[in-house]
Design a protein around this motif. Structure first.
Motif, short mmCIF file in Angstrom:
data_model
loop_
_atom_site.label_atom_id
_atom_site.label_comp_id
_atom_site.label_asym_id
_atom_site.label_seq_id
_atom_site.Cartn_x
_atom_site.Cartn_y
_atom_site.Cartn_z
N ALA A 1 0.84 -1.20 0.00
CA ALA A 1 0.00 0.00 0.00
C ALA A 1 0.87 1.25 0.00
CB ALA A 1 -0.91 -0.01 1.22
N ARG A 2 1.89 1.24 0.86
CA ARG A 2 2.76 2.42 0.93
C ARG A 2 3.43 2.68 -0.40
NH1 ARG A 2 4.98 -0.30 5.70
NH2 ARG A 2 3.88 0.43 7.55
N TRP A 3 3.97 1.61 -0.99
CA TRP A 3 4.70 1.82 -2.24
C TRP A 3 3.76 2.15 -3.39
CZ3 TRP A 3 9.48 3.11 -2.71
CH2 TRP A 3 10.39 2.80 -1.67
N THR B 1 1.66 20.97 -5.82
CA THR B 1 0.81 19.99 -5.15
C THR B 1 1.33 18.57 -5.39
OG1 THR B 1 -1.03 21.48 -5.50
CG2 THR B 1 -1.56 19.22 -4.91
N ALA B 2 1.65 18.28 -6.65
CA ALA B 2 2.14 16.94 -6.95
C ALA B 2 3.42 16.65 -6.20
CB ALA B 2 2.35 16.80 -8.46
N VAL B 3 4.28 17.65 -6.13
CA VAL B 3 5.55 17.45 -5.43
C VAL B 3 5.32 17.19 -3.95
CG1 VAL B 3 7.63 18.62 -4.70
CG2 VAL B 3 6.92 18.77 -7.07
N ILE B 4 4.47 18.00 -3.36
CA ILE B 4 4.26 17.86 -1.91
C ILE B 4 3.64 16.51 -1.59
CG2 ILE B 4 2.89 18.72 0.01
CD1 ILE B 4 3.52 21.47 -0.85
N PHE B 5 2.69 16.09 -2.41
CA PHE B 5 2.08 14.80 -2.11
C PHE B 5 3.08 13.66 -2.29
CE2 PHE B 5 -1.97 16.99 -2.16
CZ PHE B 5 -2.65 16.31 -1.18
N LEU B 6 3.94 13.80 -3.27
CA LEU B 6 4.95 12.76 -3.43
C LEU B 6 5.88 12.74 -2.22
CD1 LEU B 6 6.31 10.56 -4.99
CD2 LEU B 6 7.58 12.27 -6.28
N ALA B 7 6.27 13.93 -1.79
CA ALA B 7 7.15 14.01 -0.61
C ALA B 7 6.46 13.36 0.59
CB ALA B 7 7.51 15.46 -0.31
N CYS B 8 5.17 13.63 0.74
CA CYS B 8 4.44 13.05 1.86
C CYS B 8 4.39 11.53 1.74
CB CYS B 8 3.03 13.61 1.94
SG CYS B 8 3.00 15.31 2.47
N TYR C 1 7.70 10.27 2.78
CA TYR C 1 7.86 10.46 4.23
C TYR C 1 7.08 9.40 4.99
CZ TYR C 1 8.07 13.05 8.66
OH TYR C 1 8.30 13.44 9.96
N ALA C 2 5.91 9.04 4.46
CA ALA C 2 5.03 8.12 5.19
C ALA C 2 5.40 6.66 4.97
CB ALA C 2 3.59 8.36 4.78
N LEU C 3 6.50 6.42 4.29
CA LEU C 3 6.88 5.01 4.05
C LEU C 3 7.11 4.26 5.35
CD1 LEU C 3 9.16 5.18 0.92
CD2 LEU C 3 7.05 3.90 1.18
N GLU D 1 12.90 10.42 5.49
CA GLU D 1 12.76 11.84 5.88
C GLU D 1 13.72 12.70 5.08
OE1 GLU D 1 11.65 10.40 10.40
OE2 GLU D 1 13.68 10.95 9.87
N THR D 2 14.94 12.21 4.93
CA THR D 2 15.93 12.98 4.19
C THR D 2 15.47 13.23 2.76
OG1 THR D 2 17.59 11.83 5.48
CG2 THR D 2 18.35 13.07 3.58
N TRP D 3 14.99 12.19 2.12
CA TRP D 3 14.64 12.35 0.71
C TRP D 3 13.41 13.23 0.53
CZ3 TRP D 3 17.78 11.68 -3.09
CH2 TRP D 3 18.87 10.82 -2.92
N SER D 4 12.41 13.05 1.38
CA SER D 4 11.20 13.85 1.19
C SER D 4 11.49 15.32 1.46
CB SER D 4 10.08 13.33 2.08
OG SER D 4 10.53 13.22 3.41
#
Lengths: 496, 472, 642
Positions: free
Chosen positions: A27-29, A88-95, A98-100, A458-461
């Motif tokens: 699900a995360r991936w 928006t797309a960038v932030i959601f990808l970062a999230c 981060y949530a992995l 965290e670092t990557w996001s």
């Protein structure tokens, strides 16, 4: 293409919901993959984008929806919305990245955020007021569940407050939309049409009232003083990625409404009330910064700096309403700055909230005085936070400067009194440096001991967000080339 | 002018269906009462089909101009019949095998017939007949459960119904007295010159009866008691189906009245009073059905909004019909959740529903947010169109009142939603005697989910519906 | 090709610096990478100084990000690059931990300074300008475990940023006045806006140059490592304040008043901070005050239109002051103190350092024929053309330079009598553990800087002075022989007097005029208090107002519900329960401002509860009554309102 961008995450969310036995890591991936794919699509649109004529949109899609009230499924982008959907797309990808490591119901969280992404994307590409409102309202609902479901401390109460307050705003907005609809001839909710008609030009009273309703709605969402009190508790109790999306994306829905709806559709009323908006902007800037200065809770502090940063936008768009012949260039600079600020604030504050989430994750408190000397055990965290803080206080080389320089240059040139708001950049400088000092410097003490440095997710996001801020700060042209024609168009429209 | 009784085929089907259900029920053993249910369902389906066929033809009148067969009537027929059909499915769980099963079906069909009479009435006397035909079966339905609360509610409803019935009939009498006619076709011209005091008294009498039927201020008193005291299926019925006929009848009445008196203002005030009182009173309720009862009082307030601008905005009638249809479906969805979980009788007992029954929880959230008016559910489109109509008709403040009340309503709908998503940690475990863990009733669950999805789908396809309703 | 060199000059140190600063894993190679970069940068700076390229790329706000090298930049840029290189060589011997971060930040700073020196448009200038400030924050607070050092960095950054606000205003004024954002065009704005722009630029420059009233931050900045002071607080950042005024001299001149104001602020700063320097007992504090004072001469030069003189003074001073700061740093590392009382006779211990400092101090004192003697006189000559008073103040300030330079010389050369030795040794290691060692890497840069401190005066002397002036597009103003002689004589006399009698150390001047404390009392504390008050207001009033309105709505709802229950459930029970709830609620809401409203409402509800105390059948009666009442009102309404 736009429909695909909007509904791809939603489809993925439904799939995730429909498969309750799906493994957590799948699900995360999946979430990461879909967010990445959506970003790739946005990049595609960006590359193929050409600025449309004044009052027109690119990549338009239109299908009848509720013809009875002249509302259609109408999408399109221009220089105001394209940067925002990219952000928006960038932030959601970062999230998603981060949530992995999120242990709590990752499948549902992924589905909820994908839904929220659809809604946010949809809002920025809407070219119909009802469609806009639909996404506006659903964003509130989704964010309510994010805060209530994954928040901490007094999350239920904060979520409720957020919901009620922003819902109030949305209803005011709807009243305004109906006013526009009624005034248009023929009645319509189509944004392009309404922009071309400017239906309430010539009726001072009605225009003022409709603008008041719309401004009220947008001001709550933005938020500006005095409608901001939902923001600090919502942020404080929201999960890190929730805060990042709330500050990064959802607040922009308010400011985007200024440039997309209020200014082009109600030019006369906007000009008449420009001073009110400027004053609200100035107050938000100074008040937000001062209150932030007094905070001891890091997340609350960042939340109040959002009030300050959104104040700059209000200031700039207000100044853009002070129409005089020789200030057209200045006003368009101000609007360009305002749109840049939307993107910039999204990236920077998103990064800062993700970083603040690290504190909650490791030591379960945002109280700055509980830390000290954190740069010792967590140097990378310290470095990232410092970069984020400097970006937020408008240091050159990072995107905040590009935004704020243009906002101030344009606004002060159009309305010299806005120079008062320059105090804001001093206060934010002071408050961020104080925060850095409290948390990261000095002898290592309190909860800093044994604090684990940033993990790869965290670092990557966070790194990606800060890198983009840096990129915009150094090479702003690709972004500004998109925004500037649209900003000029807004200035031209508001001058009618 | 002609009788043309065939135009009333749907009503006849329902009435005959009711009779058939009643008769078949009295010959059947208790365990085979489903046959009478089948009969009732068949009648309802037939009614829907007939109504759909009827909708394709142009507007006509039957029985010498006393009954209109036009778009509103057609819509009312479909919505009321579908609504009753849903109520029947709810009843599967609740009253299968119980005594008086077939009587329930019969009474439901009779009352539905009454509501259709109200919806089509173009004559004050037909209106009165419709009123009685709707009301009398209702008294029986409410009391059917034979619980103390049910009995009290039935008593109250009956006594109130008596008063408002008298008021209605007196109103009709007064109007007949000053004009010498009861036909809507003739009344407007005659009323223009009528003494205003008498005319006001007469019309208000008639309106009072309709407000009672619709459950709006000042005839709302029985609604919460009945919603709480009656059985689930009956509660679902009485908060939805009778309103359909009542508001359409009100619309026809107001539309017909001459502009010599300020009718829009009166209706607008009643609308605002209903929505505000309903919303305020709903807040502290702890019983979900009672909460829904008050919620319907407020919803009627919204329904009266387009009535206030009857004839002054082209979109008044379509928006009213759209709202009626959307509201019926959404409200039934919410009620279905409560009948699916009959043991959960307090809001707190809905704790952890999201974990235990995700589908039901989703249906509940969709229907409650739908009742709030969150897009893209159909009630949102309804609210949007009624507010636009009000504004268009010159009552912008009424549009604002609608949204202000929407905000208030959010408070109590959220009070219900919040516990549903409580996580394990902060929800007190449901007490054993509440039986929250027992499995939900199957039929109601299916109905709840289908109706909630339906309200979503209707919202998304609202354009199609609206173009049907505008008669294009 | 040369254009690429110009870009590279800025980008190379920035990129390498950024990598070093953010990547602690390169610690081992940091020094060598950094020195290579600095050398390359210096070479690039010299090459562009010769080739004079200009480059630009589109940026924002309708203007370009333009860099260019003209006669002024051709002097300043190499100066910055060379001093950076020398300082970094020193650093290689001095800084032993977190080298990567230190070198990285220094290179980033150098890049920003070079960018400032070559910026052709306001956005580019401001870009570099604020980056310098941020880097100075990071460098002053480099030893971040010491809170006071971080605070000092904060003070420096916030104070200079306060002044930087002037540049934002100036940019807006340039746009509004139609001048555009190119630095050379600023003077062409419409009159009103041009004045605003000049004022903005002036304020920004005064802040960076640590002129009055902003000087205090420089004192706090001395908490930073000495190499930082050597680069930032002599050759680069502080100097850039003076540079900006030289660069925008046409704008100042165009307004008229701005020139005069500039000249006087410069002259007064030179005088007053000279006094402050004289009063200091800490070597770095003395040097810092002296820096402000010397920059005062540069500012004065910009005010009186002597760009050539000012530039020469700026360059020469950079060399002198970098030398002195590095030496102070070397001693601090070796002896663990920078208090003058602990440095007696230090020149005799490390001869090379001692002689270098001596040359530097003599130059600072204005002894002929060393560098600052010539450059200062060039400035004073221009001041004399403007006003005798300016000249007099400048001359007085020059005398003060001699006094504080003399003070240094006295300390470092005077032999300590046996009985005083213990007192001196008490000061050793009082700030840090001294190494008692000054290495080759520390000494080598001093030699180069000493040469500069001696000979850079050529820039102001004929024939170089005239050529520089014409290159800068102005007429050379040569001092008369009498002026040369007078100033040289004053320097010697003052030095002799100091050697003989020492200098007074007025307490008011020692604390830098109390500017820091005043700023704290007048600006910082009230701001914090206001912030705290507003935060309380936000929580208690604004937020509470929202909750209060919500509470009012809820209690209204409660009223309706109570009413409903009361009517339904009958009798005494309902009434008492309603009263209890109302009382309970009133108690809970006690601290709320909405209190009165809630209580009034609750009381009202109680009354309704009383009415509801009727037997069961009576309630229906009430339903009836209410319904009829509403309907009657309806009839009335209809009849009355048309």
């Amino acid at each position: 293409m736009l429909s695909l961008i909007v509904f791809l995450p939603l489809a993925a969310a439904l799939v995730l919901l429909a498969l309750p036995r799906l493994g957590d890591s799948i699900a995360r991936w999946t979430w990461v993959a879909v967010a990445a794919l959506d970003l790739a699509l946005v990049v595609g649109v960006w590359l193929a984008y050409e600025s449309p004529a004044v009052g027109q949109l690119a990549f338009e899609e239109q299908a009848p929806w509720i013809p009875g009230v002249n509302s259609s499924y109408h999408l399109g982008v221009d220089g105001l919305s394209l940067p925002l959907i990219a952000m928006t797309a960038v932030i959601f990808l970062a999230c998603a990245v981060y949530a992995l490591r999120e242990p709590d119901r990752p499948r549902l969280q992924a589905a909820l955020f994908l839904f929220l992404q659809s809604v946010s994307m949809g809002l920025f590409v809407s070219a119909d007021l009802i469609l806009f409102f639909l996404f506006f309202d659903l964003s509130i609902v989704a964010m309510y569940f994010v805060i209530a479901g994954w928040g901490h401390n007094d999350a239920g109460r904060s979520a409720m407050k957020f919901f009620l307050y922003t819902f109030l705003g949305s209803l005011a907005l709807l009243v305004g939309f109906i006013g526009l609809y009624i005034a248009a001839d023929p009645h319509t909710f189509d944004m392009v049409e309404l922009t071309n008609q400017a239906p309430l030009n010539g009726s001072f009273m009605a225009g003022g009232l409709v603008l008041a309703a719309i401004l009220m709605g947008l001001a709550v969402k933005t938020p500006t003083v005095p409608f901001h009190t939902w923001l600090p508790p919502a942020h404080t109790d929201a999960p890190a990625i929730g805060s990042a999306v709330l500050a990064g994306v959802l607040l922009k829905m308010g400011t985007y409404g200024f440039v997309r709806i209020a200014m082009p559709m109600l030019p006369e009323a906007w000009r008449a009330w420009a001073w009110v908006i400027i004053v609200v902007g100035i107050i938000s800037v100074v008040y937000g910064a001062l209150v932030a200065l007094a905070q001891t809770n890091l997340k609350r502090m960042i939340a109040y700096t959002s009030v300050n940063h959104m104040g700059y936008i209000a200031l700039a768009v207000g100044a853009a309403g002070l129409v005089a012949d020789d200030t057209a260039q200045a006003r368009s600079i101000a609007v360009t700055g305002a749109v840049t600020q939307m993107v910039s604030h999204g990236l920077i504050t998103g990064a800062l909230f993700l970083l603040a989430g690290v504190l909650q994750d490791r030591a379960s408190t945002y109280d700055m005085d509980a830390y000290g000397g954190l740069a010792g055990p967590a140097p990378r965290f310290a470095a990232f936070f410092a970069v984020g803080a400097f970006a937020s206080l408008g240091l050159p080389g990072l995107s905040g400067f590009i935004a704020e320089f243009q906002i101030f240059t344009g606004s002060i040139a159009a309305a010299p009194v806005t120079a008062v708001a320059l105090v804001g950049i001093l206060l934010t400088a002071a408050l961020f440096l104080r925060a850095l000092q409290r948390i990261f410097t000095g002898p290592t003490r309190g909860r800093s001991t044994g604090f684990a440095d940033l993990r790869p997710t965290e670092t990557w996001s966070v790194g990606a967000l800060l890198f983009l801020s840096l990129l915009i700060g150094i090479l702003p042209r690709p972004l500004l080339d998109i925004i500037e024609p649209a900003a000029e168009a807004v200035v031209e429209l508001v001058g009618r | 002018m002609a009788m043309r009784p065939l135009l009333l085929l749907p009503e006849m089907l329902l009435f005959v269906g009711g009779l058939a259900a009643l008769i078949s029920g009295s010959f059947l053993p208790r365990e085979r009462q489903w046959v009478s249910r089948l009969v009732a369902a068949a009648a309802l389906v037939a009614c829907v089909v007939a109504a759909m066929i009827g909708l394709t033809s142009t507007a006509q009148t039957a029985f010498e101009g006393t009954f209109s067969v036009d778009t509103p009537t057609g819509v009312a027929r479909i919505v009321a019949a579908v609504g009753t059909l849903i109520v029947l499915s709810l009843a599967v769980d609740e009253i299968t095998g119980s005594p008086r099963e077939s009587e329930t079906y019969a009474l439901l069909l009779f009352s539905t017939t009454g509501t259709l009479m109200l919806a089509g009435a173009d004559d004050l006397l037909v209106l009165a007949v419709g009123f009685l035909l709707t009301s009398i079966p209702l008294y029986g339905l409410i009391g059917l459960r034979r619980t103390p609360a049910g009995a009290e509610a039935a008593m109250k409803t009956y006594l109130l119904g008596a008063l408002f019935g008298i008021l209605l009939l007196s109103g009709v009498t007064v109007l007949y007295g000053i004009t010498g006619t009861t036909s809507y076709a003739a009344l407007p011209d005659l009323l223009i010159d009528a003494p205003t005091g008498a005319m006001a008294a007469g019309v208000i009498g008639v309106l009072a009866g309709l407000m009672f039927k619709a459950g709006a201020v000042p005839g709302h008193f029985w609604i919460p008691d009945a919603a709480q005291g009656a059985g689930g299926a009956v509660a679902a019925f009485l908060t939805t189906v009778p309103k359909i006929g009542a508001v359409i009848a009100t619309y026809r009445l107001v539309d017909m009245l001459p502009g010599t008196l300020n009718w829009p203002l009166l209706i607008a005030i009643l609308a605002v009073a209903s929505m505000t009182l309903g919303n305020l009173a709903a807040y502290w309720q702890t019983d979900p059905r009672r909460l829904l009862g008050w919620s319907t009082v407020s919803q009627v307030g919204y329904l009266l909004v387009p009535v206030a601008v009857a004839g002054r905005s082209d979109s008044a009638l379509p928006s009213l019909l759209l709202y009626v249809a959307g509201y019926t479906l959404t409200n039934l969805a919410a009620f279905s959740v409560t009948t699916a979980l009959p043991q959960r009788r307090t809001l707190e007992s809905y704790g952890r529903l999201a974990r235990a029954q995700p589908m039901l929880a989703a249906a509940l959230v969709i229907s409650l947010l739908g009742l709030v008016g969150t897009p893209p559910t159909i009630v949102f489109v309804g609210k949007l169109t009624i507010a636009s109509a009000a504004w268009d008709g010159g009552l912008a403040w009424l549009a604002v009142a609608v949204f202000a009340n929407t905000l208030i309503s959010l408070f109590y709908y959220l009070r219900w939603i919040v516990p549903v998503f409580k996580s394990d940690a902060d929800a007190s475990p449901p007490r054993a005697d509440e039986g929250a863990s027992s499995s939900p009733r199957p039929a109601s669950s299916v109905v709840a989910v289908v109706a909630a999805l339906g309200s979503l789908a209707m919202g998304i396809c609202a354009g199609l519906l609206l173009s049907l309703l505008t008669g294009t | 090709m040369t254009q690429a060199a110009l870009w590279l000059m800025v980008l190379l140190p920035a990129a390498v610096g950024g990598l070093l600063a953010l990547n602690p894993r390169v610690e081992r190679f940091a020094t060598i990478v950094s020195l290579t970069t600095a050398t390359a940068t210096a070479a690039l700076a010299i090459s562009v100084a010769i080739a004079r390229p200009s480059v630009s790329m589109p940026f924002m706000a309708g203007t370009d990000f333009a860099l260019g090298v003209d006669a002024l930049s051709a002097l300043i840029a190499p100066m910055v690059a060379v001093v950076t290189l020398l300082v970094l060589v020193f650093v290689a011997g001095e800084i032993r931990e977190s080298r990567a971060r230190f070198h990285g930040l220094m290179l980033l700073f150098a890049s920003a300074a070079l960018l400032t020196a070559t910026a052709q448009t306001l956005p580019a200038l401001l870009f570099a300008w604020e980056l310098m400030g941020a880097m100075s924050y990071a460098l002053i607070g480099f030893w971040w475990r010491d809170d006071h050092r971080v605070s000092a960095g904060l003070t420096a950054f916030v104070t200079t940023r306060t002044a930087d606000v002037g540049l934002y205003v100036a940019a807006a004024a340039a746009v509004a006045g139609g001048a555009g954002l190119a630095l050379t065009d600023l003077a062409e704005g419409s009159p009103g806006w041009r004045d605003v722009a000049a004022a903005g630029v002036l304020v920004a420059a005064l802040g960076k140059a640590a002129q009055l009233p902003f000087s205090f931050w420089l004192s706090r900045a001395m908490e930073g490592p000495s190499p930082v002071s050597a680069l930032l607080h002599s050759a680069a950042m502080v100097a850039m304040g003076g540079y900006l005024l030289l660069r925008t001299e046409p704008l100042l001149a165009a307004t008229g008043w701005a020139s005069t104001a500039t000249a006087w602020v410069g002259a007064i700063t030179a005088l007053v901070l000279g006094l402050v320097a004289v009063a200091q007992r800490d070597l770095k504090q003395l040097l810092a005050a002296s820096t402000s004072a010397q920059l005062g001469f540069v500012v004065l030069a910009a005010g009186v239109g002597s760009v050539a003189g000012g530039t020469a003074h700026l360059v020469a001073h950079a060399s002198v002051k970098a030398l002195l700061f590095l030496a102070a740093g070397a001693w601090l590392t070796a002896l663990g103190t920078k208090r003058l009382a602990g440095l007696y006779g230090v020149a005799r211990r490390w001869r090379l350092v001692g002689w270098s400092v001596t040359v530097g101090a003599l130059s600072l004192a204005g002894v002929a024929p060393l560098a600052l003697w010539a450059t200062k006189d060039a400035v004073l000559a221009a001041a004399l053309e403007e006003s005798l008073w300016l000249y007099a103040v400048g001359l007085l300030a020059a005398a003060l330079s001699a006094a504080y330079a003399g003070k240094i010389l006295v300390v470092i050369w005077r032999e300590v009598p046996q009985e005083g030795a213990t007192r001196v040794e008490q000061h050793l290691d009082e700030e840090q553990q001294g190494s008692r060692h000054v290495g080759v890497l520390e000494q080598a840069p001093l030699v180069v800087l000493t040469v500069g401190a001696a000979v850079l005066g050529l820039l102001a002397l004929p024939p170089m002075g005239g050529r520089l002036a014409s290159a800068l597009g102005e007429e050379a103003v040569d001092a008369t022989a009498a002026e040369w002689a007078v100033s040289a004589l004053i320097a010697l006399v003052v030095l002799a007097a100091v050697w003989r009698w020492g200098v007074p150390e007025p307490r008011w001047a020692r604390g830098w005029l109390g500017l820091d404390a005043a700023t704290r009392a007048v600006v910082v504390r009230p701001t914090l208090a206001l912030a705290a008050a507003l935060a309380r207001f936000d929580d208690r009033v604004l937020d509470r107002a929202v909750t209060g309105v919500a509470a009012a709505a809820l209690s209204a709802a409660k009223g309706a519900a109570v009413f409903d229950d009361g009517v339904l459930d009958a009798g005494v029970d309902a009434a008492s329960r309603a009263s209890l709830r109302a009382a309970d609620r009133a108690a809970r809401d006690d601290d709320r401002w909405i209190d009165g409203l809630v209580e009034a409402f609750a009381a009202h509800m109680r009354t309704l509860g009383q009415i509801a105390r009727r037997p069961q059948t009576g309630q229906l009666h009430q339903y009836y009554l209410q319904a009829i009442a509403v309907l009657a009102v309806g009839v009335l309404l209809l009849v009355m309102v048309r």
